[in-house]
Design a protein around this motif. Structure first.
Motif, mmCIF file in Angstrom:
data_model
loop_
_atom_site.group_PDB
_atom_site.id
_atom_site.type_symbol
_atom_site.label_atom_id
_atom_site.label_comp_id
_atom_site.label_asym_id
_atom_site.label_seq_id
_atom_site.Cartn_x
_atom_site.Cartn_y
_atom_site.Cartn_z
ATOM 1 N N UNK A 193 0.830 -1.100 0.094
ATOM 2 C CA UNK A 193 -0.133 0.046 -0.012
ATOM 3 C C UNK A 193 0.862 1.248 0.071
ATOM 4 N N UNK A 194 1.924 1.486 0.996
ATOM 5 C CA UNK A 194 2.695 2.797 0.675
ATOM 6 C C UNK A 194 3.373 2.571 -0.739
ATOM 7 N N UNK A 195 3.639 1.503 -1.289
ATOM 8 C CA UNK A 195 4.263 1.561 -2.831
ATOM 9 C C UNK A 195 3.198 2.231 -3.763
ATOM 10 N N UNK A 196 1.985 1.834 -3.454
ATOM 11 C CA UNK A 196 0.829 2.213 -4.509
ATOM 12 C C UNK A 196 0.699 3.746 -4.296
ATOM 13 N N UNK A 197 0.782 4.000 -2.782
ATOM 14 C CA UNK A 197 0.527 5.618 -2.552
ATOM 15 C C UNK A 197 1.474 6.252 -3.230
ATOM 16 N N UNK A 198 2.692 5.890 -2.992
ATOM 17 C CA UNK A 198 4.025 6.687 -3.738
ATOM 18 C C UNK A 198 3.992 6.656 -5.117
ATOM 19 N N UNK A 199 3.553 5.511 -5.555
ATOM 20 C CA UNK A 199 3.308 5.695 -7.317
ATOM 21 C C UNK A 199 2.553 6.656 -7.882
ATOM 22 N N UNK A 200 1.494 6.528 -7.105
ATOM 23 C CA UNK A 200 0.200 7.537 -7.580
ATOM 24 C C UNK A 200 0.659 9.149 -7.134
ATOM 25 N N UNK A 201 1.344 9.135 -5.907
ATOM 26 C CA UNK A 201 1.447 10.542 -5.729
ATOM 27 C C UNK A 201 2.544 11.283 -6.471
ATOM 28 N N UNK A 202 3.402 10.198 -7.257
ATOM 29 C CA UNK A 202 4.593 10.779 -7.982
ATOM 30 C C UNK A 202 4.200 11.230 -9.377
ATOM 31 N N UNK A 203 3.261 10.845 -9.731
ATOM 32 C CA UNK A 203 2.542 11.097 -11.016
ATOM 33 C C UNK A 203 2.067 12.693 -11.168
ATOM 34 N N UNK A 204 1.570 13.164 -10.214
ATOM 35 C CA UNK A 204 1.323 14.435 -10.540
ATOM 36 C C UNK A 204 2.822 15.430 -10.419
ATOM 37 N N UNK A 205 3.643 14.727 -9.310
ATOM 38 C CA UNK A 205 4.690 15.707 -9.438
ATOM 39 C C UNK A 205 5.510 15.623 -10.836
ATOM 40 N N UNK A 206 5.400 14.504 -11.397
ATOM 41 C CA UNK A 206 6.308 14.394 -12.617
ATOM 42 C C UNK A 206 5.707 15.245 -13.795
ATOM 43 N N UNK A 207 4.322 15.221 -13.696
ATOM 44 C CA UNK A 207 3.667 16.183 -14.750
ATOM 45 C C UNK A 207 4.133 17.543 -14.601
ATOM 46 N N UNK A 208 4.136 17.739 -13.283
ATOM 47 C CA UNK A 208 4.244 19.316 -12.968
ATOM 48 C C UNK A 208 5.793 19.903 -13.388
ATOM 49 N N UNK A 209 6.623 18.739 -13.114
ATOM 50 C CA UNK A 209 8.064 18.974 -13.377
ATOM 51 C C UNK A 209 8.126 19.086 -15.234
ATOM 52 N N UNK A 210 7.569 18.091 -15.725
ATOM 53 C CA UNK A 210 7.481 18.391 -17.288
ATOM 54 C C UNK A 210 7.070 19.541 -17.819
ATOM 55 N N UNK A 211 5.720 20.058 -17.070
ATOM 56 C CA UNK A 211 5.118 21.278 -17.692
ATOM 57 C C UNK A 211 6.018 22.270 -17.217
ATOM 58 N N UNK A 212 6.472 22.338 -16.233
ATOM 59 C CA UNK A 212 7.419 23.369 -15.783
ATOM 60 C C UNK A 212 8.599 23.859 -16.645
ATOM 61 N N UNK A 213 9.432 22.647 -16.988
ATOM 62 C CA UNK A 213 10.522 22.459 -17.829
ATOM 63 C C UNK A 213 9.920 23.009 -19.046
ATOM 64 N N UNK A 214 9.138 22.442 -19.646
ATOM 65 C CA UNK A 214 8.568 22.897 -21.056
ATOM 66 C C UNK A 214 8.274 24.307 -21.024
ATOM 67 N N UNK A 215 7.749 24.782 -20.023
ATOM 68 C CA UNK A 215 6.980 26.141 -19.916
ATOM 69 C C UNK A 215 8.303 26.970 -20.108
ATOM 70 N N UNK A 216 9.467 26.463 -19.375
ATOM 71 C CA UNK A 216 10.850 27.460 -19.606
ATOM 72 C C UNK A 216 11.432 27.201 -20.799
ATOM 73 N N UNK A 217 11.115 26.286 -21.684
ATOM 74 C CA UNK A 217 11.645 25.928 -22.912
ATOM 75 C C UNK A 217 12.994 24.982 -22.781
ATOM 76 N N UNK A 218 12.924 24.139 -21.704
ATOM 77 C CA UNK A 218 14.024 23.269 -21.654
ATOM 78 C C UNK A 218 13.395 21.808 -21.540
ATOM 79 N N UNK A 219 12.079 21.622 -21.786
ATOM 80 C CA UNK A 219 11.552 20.398 -21.631
ATOM 81 C C UNK A 219 11.381 19.609 -22.910
ATOM 82 N N UNK A 220 10.120 18.942 -23.091
ATOM 83 C CA UNK A 220 9.779 18.330 -24.381
ATOM 84 C C UNK A 220 9.872 19.338 -25.579
ATOM 85 N N UNK A 221 10.799 19.098 -26.591
ATOM 86 C CA UNK A 221 10.899 20.342 -27.752
ATOM 87 C C UNK A 221 9.415 20.034 -28.709
#
Lengths: 310, 297
Positions: free
Chosen positions: B213-241
């Motif tokens: 159960x902590x693994x599932x929780x950690x997994x699900x909570x890691x998803x939005x963090x990753x999405x936010x990081x991607x959006x932030x980096x792409x916003x700054x122009x150093x993410x997904x080209x």
């Protein structure tokens, strides 16, 4: 207490040195240098001399030792992108708007968040509790550049109440500071609410109630004080953490602060400036955690007695 | 609930209920989490069936004549500055955002579980080293380190996943570590040790299954963090080209047009906000349901 502080100080210093080495190596491994032909069409001799002038022809180890030696004397070198001043002068100049923005944002956001959290914990499952949860969830899940965009769209573009960007006059401060304040507000609404609820469920509160103490005194003299520990310890890391948020707020609202230099120093391979910025943030984070740990131990004697934190 | 779980002679009304049943009941009682989960499923379906619900590929400049057109019946979200149907861009953006979120979470779990298990089981020196590594990751702001790493390896889709995983494992690791620390003194672990089971066997067969159960929780909570990081980096122009559709990138472009063409700023902003929020609410609900003691932490 003293051995506890010394032990933490030691481990924080080790962390700091490792981080500085990691950052320095990463920074220099990025392909290209500050005086590459692409950006600066210079004759090879001039480029060689520039590289020699800034010590870029030496080995990485020598460069690292030289730079860190300078850092110990508060000499962070000269920024390549503005060679007329030292890194410290540049930081001192760019620091002011960032500090005003961050400082006011935290000063406004924190009390609002605490009040919201307290109100939510005392009036569970009422509209104010839902409001606090909504603020906390929205503030912590929506990236700050999205919040800023929404604020600009609503208050500057559609309602036309305040200017959308710039920094000169105080009316231009309103939006960026409001956008910035959402982070501490959300953080504190969440922490305060859960800390208060934790304390309210403790047996000693029941005992106080049984003794006939008035609810006001229970809340203000006992519950608030006992809930303060997580609220105090989360403050410094959060405060420093907002510094990264400032990159976006400053970029969106065109605030002439530090934020832009984080991006530009990496882009232009401005090693001295980049290193100074990274080290500065790392030191502040290290200190923030250290002070938080000490405060935590000081406020909570049980930790002190145990000595080690798990 | 089958009859197999009913003890002979027991009153039929008092059926044995599994912990999962109670977790499910707690989850369903949490309205925000249910809504979050439903929205997330809808978004996943949209991302999977993107070609079926959009009229043109996200990178096709099919509508150059209508560039910057406002939302209409023909183009629900309007047309962007380069003549691309904006609804297609947003829907395909969900593919990028969600796939990066999930892959990075998988990556976080793959790093977090072994380190957390080692630190929790052995304590002592190994624990000290793991905690120092975590300390290093906690004093370096992820965004700045990600910018450095991105510049180092040139950005791109896989790089973002790698970076987000690299900074997402800490939470999984701490959760697993705490769980294993709590479980390794239990009788069944003692019994396994007494029977001569090796630490590796105990961790694999007893402790990690008990940390699901902590693994599932950690997994699900890691998803939005990753999405936010991607959006932030792409916003700054150093993410997904570009031209890969990323919401962060679209928000950045939308900023320059927002005074006159509001739709370019509003839709990616809302898409990102809704997705991150739905995932977080779902994750929070899952955490509270699976482990009520963690509530509000």
């Amino acid at each position: 207490m003293i051995p506890f502080i010394l032990r933490r100080l030691f481990s924080v210093s080790v962390t700091f040195v490792i981080v500085s080495i990691l950052i320095f190596t990463m920074m220099h491994s990025i392909p290209g240098g500050p005086f590459d032909a692409g950006d600066m069409p210079l004759p090879p001799e001039v480029r060689a001399r520039l590289n020699e002038r800034y010590g870029l022809d030496q080995s990485l180890v020598t460069q690292y030792i030289n730079y860190m030696g300078g850092v110990l004397r508060f000499d962070f070198g000269i920024p390549f992108q503005s060679p007329g001043e030292t890194v410290l002068e540049l930081l001192g100049r760019a620091w002011v708007p960032s500090l005003v923005l961050g400082g006011l944002g935290v000063l406004i956001g924190t009390p609002l968040g605490i009040l919201l959290g307290i109100a939510a914990a005392l009036r569970r499952n009422t509209w104010i509790d839902y409001l606090a949860s909504a603020v906390a969830t929205l503030g912590l899940t929506i990236p700050v550049f999205v919040t800023s965009m929404i604020m600009i769209l609503v208050f500057a573009v559609w309602l036309n109440w305040v200017p959308a960007s710039g920094w000169g006059a105080p009316d231009k401060w309103i939006l960026p500071i409001a956008a910035y304040a959402t982070i501490p507000m959300a953080t504190y609404a969440r922490y305060t609410r859960s800390a208060m609820l934790d304390t309210l469920n403790k047996p000693f509160v029941t005992v106080l109630r049984a003794k006939g103490l008035s609810e006001t005194r229970i809340i203000y003299q006992h519950v608030l004080r006992n809930s303060a520990i997580p609220m105090v310890t989360v403050f410094l890391p959060m405060f420093i953490g907002t510094a990264t948020g400032s990159i976006f707020v400053e970029a969106i609202f065109r605030v002439p602060g530090l934020g832009a230099y984080f991006v530009s120093s990496i882009r232009t391979r401005d090693y001295p400036l980049e290193m100074a910025l990274m080290l500065m943030l790392t030191v502040m984070f290290c200190l923030a955690y250290l002070i938080s740990d000490i405060l935590y131990a000081w406020l909570n004697p049980r930790i002190r007695a145990g000595g080690r934190k798990g | 609930m089958t009859d197999l779980t009913t003890l002979p002679g027991a009153v039929p009304d008092h059926r044995q209920r599994s912990p999962l049943h109670f977790a499910w009941r707690r989850f369903v009682a949490n309205k925000a989490a249910v809504v979050g989960g439903a929205v997330l499923i809808l978004l996943i379906l949209m991302a999977v069936f993107a070609p079926l619900i959009t009229k043109s590929p996200p990178t096709a400049q099919d509508f150059l004549g209508e560039a910057l057109a406002f939302p209409s019946a023909g183009h629900w979200f309007g047309v962007d500055d380069l003549g691309r149907d904006f609804f297609s861009r947003i829907v395909y953006g969900a593919r990028v955002s969600l796939s990066i979120g999930f892959s990075a979470a998988v990556f976080s779990v793959l790093i977090g579980i072994p380190l957390g298990a080692l630190a929790g089981y052995y304590e002592g020196r190994i624990d000290w080293i793991v905690m120092r590594i975590i300390e290093i990751f906690s004093v370096v702001p992820p965004l700045l380190a990600a910018m450095l790493l991105g510049a180092l390896v040139g950005g791109g889709y896989w790089m973002i996943i790698f970076i987000a995983g690299l900074f997402g494992w800490v939470q999984v690791c701490l959760l697993v570590r705490a769980q294993i620390k709590a479980f390794k003194e239990k009788e069944f672990v003692r019994a396994a040790q007494a029977l001569g089971a090796s630490p590796g066997y105990i961790i694999r067969r007893h402790l990690i299954p008990n940390s699901v159960s902590p693994i599932i929780v950690g997994f699900v909570l890691a998803i939005p963090l990753a999405m936010m990081l991607e959006a932030s980096l792409s916003f700054l122009g150093v993410g997904v080209p570009p031209p890969t559709p990323s919401w962060g990138q679209m928000i950045n472009t939308g900023m320059s047009f927002m005074y006159f063409y509001w739709h370019l700023a509003v839709f990616p902003t809302l898409a990102l906000a809704v997705t991150v929020m739905a995932t977080t609410l779902f994750g929070d609900g899952l955490r509270d349901a699976l482990d009520p003691t963690l509530k509000g932490k």
